[in-house]
Design a protein around this motif. Structure first.
Motif, PDB file in Angstrom:
ATOM      1  N   SER A 164      29.896  44.099  26.509  1.00  0.00           N
ATOM      2  CA  SER A 164      28.763  43.377  26.481  1.00  0.00           C
ATOM      3  C   SER A 164      27.091  44.633  26.959  1.00  0.00           C
ATOM      4  O   SER A 164      27.412  45.352  27.981  1.00  0.00           O
ATOM      5  N   GLY A 189      24.232  42.720  27.321  1.00  0.00           N
ATOM      6  CA  GLY A 189      23.506  42.159  27.739  1.00  0.00           C
ATOM      7  C   GLY A 189      22.020  42.076  28.934  1.00  0.00           C
ATOM      8  O   GLY A 189      21.221  41.867  28.718  1.00  0.00           O
ATOM      9  N   ASP A 203      27.689  36.858  26.192  1.00  0.00           N
ATOM     10  CA  ASP A 203      28.585  37.898  25.436  1.00  0.00           C
ATOM     11  C   ASP A 203      29.208  36.676  24.547  1.00  0.00           C
ATOM     12  O   ASP A 203      28.941  35.366  24.674  1.00  0.00           O
ATOM     13  N   ALA A 242      26.806  35.657  29.943  1.00  0.00           N
ATOM     14  CA  ALA A 242      26.680  37.539  29.692  1.00  0.00           C
ATOM     15  C   ALA A 242      26.649  38.737  31.231  1.00  0.00           C
ATOM     16  O   ALA A 242      27.030  38.218  31.896  1.00  0.00           O
ATOM     17  N   ASP A 243      27.154  39.846  30.427  1.00  0.00           N
ATOM     18  CA  ASP A 243      28.154  40.554  31.334  1.00  0.00           C
ATOM     19  C   ASP A 243      29.194  40.359  31.964  1.00  0.00           C
ATOM     20  O   ASP A 243      30.254  40.530  33.026  1.00  0.00           O
ATOM     21  N   THR A 290      28.906  48.350  21.693  1.00  0.00           N
ATOM     22  CA  THR A 290      28.821  46.985  23.009  1.00  0.00           C
ATOM     23  C   THR A 290      27.692  45.759  21.703  1.00  0.00           C
ATOM     24  O   THR A 290      27.368  46.568  20.843  1.00  0.00           O
ATOM     25  N   ARG A 335      32.167  40.227  29.850  1.00  0.00           N
ATOM     26  CA  ARG A 335      33.201  41.620  29.425  1.00  0.00           C
ATOM     27  C   ARG A 335      32.146  42.472  29.098  1.00  0.00           C
ATOM     28  O   ARG A 335      31.262  42.940  29.177  1.00  0.00           O
ATOM     29  N   SER A 376      26.253  41.647  21.927  1.00  0.00           N
ATOM     30  CA  SER A 376      26.013  40.901  22.472  1.00  0.00           C
ATOM     31  C   SER A 376      24.692  39.651  21.918  1.00  0.00           C
ATOM     32  O   SER A 376      24.832  39.734  20.755  1.00  0.00           O
TER      33      SER A 376
END
Length: 265
Positions: free
Chosen positions: A80, A82, A60, A74-75, A118, A77, A120
Motif C-alpha cells: 500500500s 495510501g 488498498d 487503506a494501509d 506500491t 496491505r 492504492s
C-alpha cells in the motif's frame, strides 16, 4: 408504500459518460524518489444539466487469481501507498457544464528503501443530497463511483515478461445465465516487478475442415509477479477436432508468446 433503491456503480464509464460525467486519468504512475513529493492533477467534467457532488476515499486493492479486483482498508496491505497520498480537496462539487481539477500529491517517505511497486485506489463517490419531496412509487438513485489506480514505481524495477503457464480444457459448464458453454482456461504469469497490460488473442481452427471459429480477444492487466487465469467461453455446439492457439501480446517491447492445444469435442 415508498421504495428507495440506491445503486453503486464502480468503473462504469459508459453510464458515467451517458450522464455527462468524466474523470481522468484512470491510472496515475508516480516515479518520485525517497523524500520527494510528486503531484498529478485530476480533472472532472460535467457536461450534464445536473449538479454532482463527490467525496474522496482511499483503499488498498489487489487482483485474485481470475483478475477480479479485491478491496481492503487503506494501509492494510504491505504494497500500500495510501498513507503517502493527500488531496488539495477531499470533495468535488460540479455545477452543470463545469470542469474542475484537484491536485493529488504523493510524499514518498524519506526512509523508503523498498525496491517494489506500491499501489492504492483513490475513489470518488457521488453523494446524493436529500430532497424533501419524494414521489410515490419506486425512486432510484444512481450513485456513480470512480476509481483511480495510484502507483509508485521506483527506478530500477525489473521489467520481466509475461509467460503462459498452462492451457486447459475444462469441458462443458453452465453459466449463471443458464447458458451452456465450453470452457477454456489459460494461465499467465507476470515475471516482472512492474504493471503489465496485454491482450490474449485466441484462434480456433477445425483440423478436419480448416474452418476458423471467430474468438474475441481478452484484455489482461497484471500486477507485479502475479499469476492469473483467463477464461474463454466457446460455443457448446462445437463438434470435431480443433486446434486452439492462444497468443499473448503485451506490446511492441515484448515478444509474442504462443500456446497451442488440440481438443476433440
Amino acid at each position: 408504500m415508498k421504495f428507495y433503491l440506491s445503486l453503486i456503480l464502480v468503473f462504469l464509464n459508459t453510464l458515467a459518460h451517458a450522464q455527462g460525467i468524466s474523470v481522468s486519468p484512470s491510472r496515475i504512475f508516480f516515479k518520485g524518489e525517497a523524500g520527494q513529493t510528486v503531484s498529478q492533477a485530476i480533472s472532472f467534467s460535467n457536461a450534464s444539466t445536473s449538479a454532482f457532488y463527490f467525496v474522496a476515499n482511499i483503499k488498498d486493492w489487489n487482483r485474485d487469481s481470475l483478475g477480479i479486483k479485491q478491496y481492503f482498508p487503506a494501509d492494510e496491505r504491505k504494497q500500500s501507498n495510501g498513507s503517502w497520498l493527500s488531496l488539495s480537496d477531499n470533495s468535488v462539487r460540479l455545477a452543470p457544464g463545469e470542469t474542475k481539477s484537484i491536485n493529488l500529491s504523493m510524499t514518498i517517505p524519506k526512509d523508503n528503501k523498498s525496491l517494489a511497486l506500491t499501489n492504492s485506489m483513490l475513489f470518488f463517490t457521488q453523494v446524493k443530497e436529500q430532497t424533501p419531496d419524494v414521489k410515490k412509487g419506486v425512486n432510484m438513485n444512481i450513485l456513480l463511483e470512480f476509481g483511480i489506480q495510484v502507483y509508485h514505481v521506483p527506478v530500477g524495477l525489473r521489467v520481466g515478461d509475461l509467460e503462459f503457464l498452462a492451457f486447459e480444457d475444462q469441458g462443458m459448464v453452465t453459466k449463471e445465465t443458464d447458458q451452456r458453454v465450453r470452457k477454456m482456461m489459460v494461465k499467465v504469469k507476470n515475471t516482472g516487478q512492474i504493471n503489465k497490460d496485454a491482450y490474449v488473442r485466441f484462434e480456433l481452427t477445425n483440423i478436419e475442415t480448416g474452418e476458423e471459429i471467430p474468438v474475441k480477444s481478452i484484455a489482461v492487466a497484471m500486477l507485479p509477479e502475479a499469476e492469473q487465469w483467463i477464461q474463454l467461453d466457446l460455443p457448446a455446439t462445437l463438434k470435431g477436432r480443433y486446434l486452439a492457439v492462444a497468443i499473448l501480446d503485451a506490446g511492441a517491447q515484448y515478444d509474442l508468446k504462443i500456446a497451442e492445444k488440440e481438443i476433440t469435442y
